[in-house]
Motif scaffolding. Sequence first.
Motif, PDB file in Angstrom:
ATOM      1  N   ASN A 121      -2.271   1.118  -2.595  1.00  0.00           N
ATOM      2  CA  ASN A 121      -2.665   2.535  -2.621  1.00  0.00           C
ATOM      3  C   ASN A 121      -1.956   3.291  -3.743  1.00  0.00           C
ATOM      4  N   ASN A 144      -3.509   5.348  -6.797  1.00  0.00           N
ATOM      5  CA  ASN A 144      -3.113   6.729  -7.067  1.00  0.00           C
ATOM      6  C   ASN A 144      -2.676   6.920  -8.526  1.00  0.00           C
ATOM      7  N   TYR A 176      -8.919   3.612  -1.786  1.00  0.00           N
ATOM      8  CA  TYR A 176      -7.731   3.852  -0.931  1.00  0.00           C
ATOM      9  C   TYR A 176      -7.955   3.221   0.427  1.00  0.00           C
TER      10      TYR A 176
END
Length: 398
Positions: A129, A133, A208
């Motif tokens: 994740n 990001n 995600y």
Amino acid sequence: MTTLINKYDNKCALHKDFDIRLVCSTCKVVVCDGCIVSDHNGHRFDFINAENSKTIFEEFKNNHIQNLDKQIDINNELLNESNNLFKSLEDKHTENVNTITEVFKELSKLLQIIEIDKIKQLVTLYDENKDINTNISTTIHDNLNNINLITNKYKNTINHINIDQIINNNKNNNNYQHIEILKHCYQSRLLIKDNQNENKIQELINQYKNVNIVNNCEQVKESIKEIFEISNSLSITNVKDPKRVTAGGNECFIYKDDSIIPNGTTHVAIAPSVKTVKIGSIPTSVKCVILLDGFNVKLTEGMLPQSITHLFVGAIRKPLLKSSIPNGVLNLFFLDGFNQAISEIPQSVKELLLFDTPLTKFPYSKNIFRSTKYKQQITHPRVYTWDTAYYWEPKIEF
Ligand SMILES: [Zn+2]
Ligand SMILES: [Zn+2]
């Protein structure tokens, strides 16, 4: 006034604070007030006199005093028995405590390993994740930079730019201004064309991953309480010697301490009361031996003769050590309740036959026959069902 201190013991043998006061004529013993109102309630009493004192004394002199000597031996034997029994309970206690300690040591190691592993799984997912990001942030940051750069550069000037003039000038002066303008055109197009940029970022956002944990802690806590079951039972049970034992239809000689087994005897059942098996006390005519439930002798080499071909082992109390089982036994039967460690099964054994024993692992690789009484799952290359088990199972009568 002087207090007379009695140098003789005139207190009751049972009620140490009470003086002996009378003779119970029914029981012919001295009694105190405590005796009179309890065990001797309703008996006939008399004052202590020459006649009843003499009767009591004569019995003491002619009978009781002789028997007291025997009581020394009996008491010592009982003390010995109690201490031996306690010693084995103490050993078992130490063994039990060690087992629990070992298992919990292993468990706490395992818990640490599981903890590290679970956190590692979480961290791996978190890192994925985090990469997404970073990727999104970098892309958007680059986009914004480009947008700012282009808008700042052109928002007030775009109407005043004369592209023909710039191209003509630049050709002559080796200037790249027109190239930069064309590049900014292209970049703007990339940023707006068909929502391409937006879609790309949305795609990244869709990557995600939600991470959840299912917490089974309460269930595990409940079940881990069942890790050890502690039970207790009277340590002396079933030590009663049976009256009659038969195996495969044959009457067995019941061997007790100091028994002399007649030569020629073939079937012997060893009673649980036996304290030792003297080497040579079982003649070599014996082919079949049953160790009855409660048998509590550590079997060492030679106690059971090599003539034995059939050995039945009940719920005995000592483990089977190396050489406990004579190397001549062909058929080894584990009867109901047999639950002792086995160090070695000799090479001579061709068939291992199981009744209701909880054991599942045997130091043995040949044929195993399981009766319908045997309830365990067993992994062994050669396991067969045994239909005639009922015929072989010893019959024991008390
Ligand atoms: Zn008394
Ligand atoms: Zn009495």
